[in-house]
Enzyme design. Sequence first.
Site, PDB file in Angstrom:
ATOM      1  N   ASP A 206     -57.309  77.832 -12.667  1.00  0.00           N
ATOM      2  CA  ASP A 206     -57.951  76.967 -11.534  1.00  0.00           C
ATOM      3  C   ASP A 206     -56.684  76.031 -11.334  1.00  0.00           C
ATOM      4  O   ASP A 206     -56.104  75.172 -12.146  1.00  0.00           O
ATOM      5  CB  ASP A 206     -58.827  76.006 -12.454  1.00  0.00           C
ATOM      6  CG  ASP A 206     -59.569  74.745 -11.727  1.00  0.00           C
ATOM      7  OD1 ASP A 206     -58.884  74.561 -10.585  1.00  0.00           O
ATOM      8  OD2 ASP A 206     -60.498  74.227 -12.227  1.00  0.00           O
TER       9      ASP A 206
ATOM     10  N   GLU B 253     -56.100  75.693 -16.430  1.00  0.00           N
ATOM     11  CA  GLU B 253     -55.797  74.937 -15.250  1.00  0.00           C
ATOM     12  C   GLU B 253     -54.345  75.288 -14.996  1.00  0.00           C
ATOM     13  O   GLU B 253     -53.438  75.668 -15.864  1.00  0.00           O
ATOM     14  CB  GLU B 253     -55.854  73.478 -15.096  1.00  0.00           C
ATOM     15  CG  GLU B 253     -57.339  73.153 -15.286  1.00  0.00           C
ATOM     16  CD  GLU B 253     -57.603  71.618 -15.310  1.00  0.00           C
ATOM     17  OE1 GLU B 253     -56.734  70.921 -14.820  1.00  0.00           O
ATOM     18  OE2 GLU B 253     -58.675  71.064 -15.876  1.00  0.00           O
TER      19      GLU B 253
ATOM     20  N   HIS C 276     -55.002  71.416  -8.664  1.00  0.00           N
ATOM     21  CA  HIS C 276     -54.079  70.640  -8.646  1.00  0.00           C
ATOM     22  C   HIS C 276     -52.590  70.988  -8.400  1.00  0.00           C
ATOM     23  O   HIS C 276     -51.432  70.270  -8.259  1.00  0.00           O
ATOM     24  CB  HIS C 276     -53.906  69.614  -9.745  1.00  0.00           C
ATOM     25  CG  HIS C 276     -55.153  68.760  -9.986  1.00  0.00           C
ATOM     26  ND1 HIS C 276     -55.426  67.407  -9.346  1.00  0.00           N
ATOM     27  CD2 HIS C 276     -56.311  69.152 -10.455  1.00  0.00           C
ATOM     28  CE1 HIS C 276     -56.614  67.024  -9.678  1.00  0.00           C
ATOM     29  NE2 HIS C 276     -57.271  68.188 -10.368  1.00  0.00           N
TER      30      HIS C 276
ATOM     31  N   SER D 157     -55.334  68.234 -14.596  1.00  0.00           N
ATOM     32  CA  SER D 157     -55.620  67.098 -13.602  1.00  0.00           C
ATOM     33  C   SER D 157     -55.321  65.681 -14.290  1.00  0.00           C
ATOM     34  O   SER D 157     -55.125  64.889 -13.696  1.00  0.00           O
ATOM     35  CB  SER D 157     -57.040  67.348 -13.284  1.00  0.00           C
ATOM     36  OG  SER D 157     -57.846  67.302 -14.288  1.00  0.00           O
TER      37      SER D 157
ATOM     38  N   LYS E 248     -58.175  68.592  -2.593  1.00  0.00           N
ATOM     39  CA  LYS E 248     -57.066  67.695  -2.972  1.00  0.00           C
ATOM     40  C   LYS E 248     -55.764  67.990  -1.768  1.00  0.00           C
ATOM     41  O   LYS E 248     -55.966  67.423  -0.849  1.00  0.00           O
ATOM     42  CB  LYS E 248     -56.559  68.135  -4.363  1.00  0.00           C
ATOM     43  CG  LYS E 248     -57.802  67.626  -5.075  1.00  0.00           C
ATOM     44  CD  LYS E 248     -57.840  68.465  -6.534  1.00  0.00           C
ATOM     45  CE  LYS E 248     -58.873  67.953  -7.420  1.00  0.00           C
ATOM     46  NZ  LYS E 248     -60.236  67.876  -7.214  1.00  0.00           N
TER      47      LYS E 248
ATOM     48  N   HIS F  14     -61.173  71.417 -16.973  1.00  0.00           N
ATOM     49  CA  HIS F  14     -62.098  70.375 -16.367  1.00  0.00           C
ATOM     50  C   HIS F  14     -63.411  70.610 -16.499  1.00  0.00           C
ATOM     51  O   HIS F  14     -63.831  71.764 -17.086  1.00  0.00           O
ATOM     52  CB  HIS F  14     -61.760  70.866 -14.702  1.00  0.00           C
ATOM     53  CG  HIS F  14     -62.563  70.111 -13.973  1.00  0.00           C
ATOM     54  ND1 HIS F  14     -63.813  70.429 -13.251  1.00  0.00           N
ATOM     55  CD2 HIS F  14     -62.247  68.799 -13.330  1.00  0.00           C
ATOM     56  CE1 HIS F  14     -64.155  69.360 -12.667  1.00  0.00           C
ATOM     57  NE2 HIS F  14     -63.281  68.329 -12.514  1.00  0.00           N
TER      58      HIS F  14
HETATM   59  C1  LIG Z   1     -58.928  71.129 -12.314  1.00  0.00           C
HETATM   60  C2  LIG Z   1     -60.180  71.014 -11.427  1.00  0.00           C
HETATM   61  N1  LIG Z   1     -61.004  71.872 -11.168  1.00  0.00           N
HETATM   62  C3  LIG Z   1     -62.238  71.893 -10.321  1.00  0.00           C
HETATM   63  C4  LIG Z   1     -62.525  70.583  -9.788  1.00  0.00           C
HETATM   64  C5  LIG Z   1     -63.778  70.774  -8.989  1.00  0.00           C
HETATM   65  O1  LIG Z   1     -63.292  70.760  -7.511  1.00  0.00           O
HETATM   66  P1  LIG Z   1     -64.374  70.002  -6.575  1.00  0.00           P
HETATM   67  O2  LIG Z   1     -64.212  68.747  -6.475  1.00  0.00           O
HETATM   68  O3  LIG Z   1     -64.047  70.827  -5.203  1.00  0.00           O
HETATM   69  O4  LIG Z   1     -65.834  70.280  -6.916  1.00  0.00           O
HETATM   70  C6  LIG Z   1     -61.668  69.792  -9.982  1.00  0.00           C
HETATM   71  C7  LIG Z   1     -61.975  68.343  -9.464  1.00  0.00           C
HETATM   72  O5  LIG Z   1     -61.739  67.220  -9.452  1.00  0.00           O
HETATM   73  C8  LIG Z   1     -60.584  69.690 -10.792  1.00  0.00           C
HETATM   74  O6  LIG Z   1     -59.708  68.647 -11.071  1.00  0.00           O
END
Ligand SMILES: Cc1ncc(COP(=O)(O)O)c(C=O)c1O
Length: 386
Positions: free
Chosen positions: A203, A175, A206, A179, A235, A135
């Site tokens: 992370d 991740e 998702h 995403s 989410k 991300h």
């Molecule tokens: C993989 C990933 N990490 C972090 C984030 C950021 O999270 P937040 O929307 O709570 O700032 C997102 C958000 O879209 C995401 O898809």
Amino acid sequence: MMTLLEKRITAALSQREENGLARKMIPFERKQGDMLVHHGQSYLNFSSNDYLGLATDPSLVSAWQDGLSRYGCGSAASPLVTGFHQAHRSLEAQLCEWLGYERAILFSSGFSANQAVIFSLLKKDDLLLQDRLNHASLMEAGALSPARMKRFRHNDMTHLEQLISPDEACLVVTEGVFSMDGDHAPLKDIRRLTAERALMMVDDAHGIGIAGPDGTGSCAASGVKAELLLVTFGKAFGLSGAALLCDQATGDYLMQFARHHVYSTAIPPSQAHALSHALQMIQTQHWRREKLQHLQQCYDDAFSSFAGYVSTPTPVKPLIIGDIESLQTTSEMLKSKGFWVGAIRPPTVPEGTARLRMTLTANHTEMQIHQLASALKESIEVCFDR
Ligand SMILES: Cc1ncc(COP(=O)(O)O)c(C=O)c1O
């Protein structure tokens, strides 16, 4: 006369426009369940991350209202001043017990949590290894950090192994569910490669709430424990905010040194209260995950014959269109038929892979997925004469 900065701003905006990449922000009049209302027109929403359908669930709405009656609106200070409340502590404790960690540190967003971890843990001469599809919050933090950042090819363990160096302080970040592609990271392999050589951070924005036993996420689904686990609340939790799970010492360190935590207003205690309720719903309402599984099967049945279809084990369903103009035309056609579908373009995804990003939620029905497939088929036939 424009200043240099103003000239640069104007030039960047014109460039975006010329490349067909300008983004728009659309104010919806109403969102309820899987419906969106815009200019009085209703759309079926296949473009949210509300995977379990909690965002407008009446019992979660009541939980937040209950929190507001108990604690008022804002937290009124950063956590280390007077913004931290028993409701925050209780949420942290629930998350630790659920996910098997000693500490949970709350942040107002996943974006700030990712930045906080990378900026506060890594110093000059440290090594940061990231999957190249991570991300933007992680990539940007890596690019700005004094550490050396290297990106490994997406899910490519041979490449990661070549880059890991046991002689440097090293953090490997991936991740859990990607995403924009909806695929899983090979967490078991990453754990094996990082064991005793690097810290591993996942992370799981998702994956949390959806994958693993009782929604405990991608790591639990793979039988892996990362030293650092990011879960976000925007989410599957249906709210917003994030938590970083870690051991006692790392938690103490982040509490002292993570600027996004120290110098930012704590999330409202009412929100922490609602998040605890969302967590209970995630833990106990198994039917939401079961329904999502069923809908994923329906999606595969309905879409697998489409050009650009990608099979994914998650509710994130990309359909690769390729060029930006065709994507734009298809998504506008879908809108005219009452379907709101994410149109994802570079730089969010690599050049040439502009795509529809459809997301399924527990609020959808089998019938709606079939309706979306028919609408998409007609749109593609009209747009591309296929
Ligand atoms: C993989 C990933 N990490 C972090 C984030 C950021 O999270 P937040 O929307 O709570 O700032 C997102 C958000 O879209 C995401 O898809």
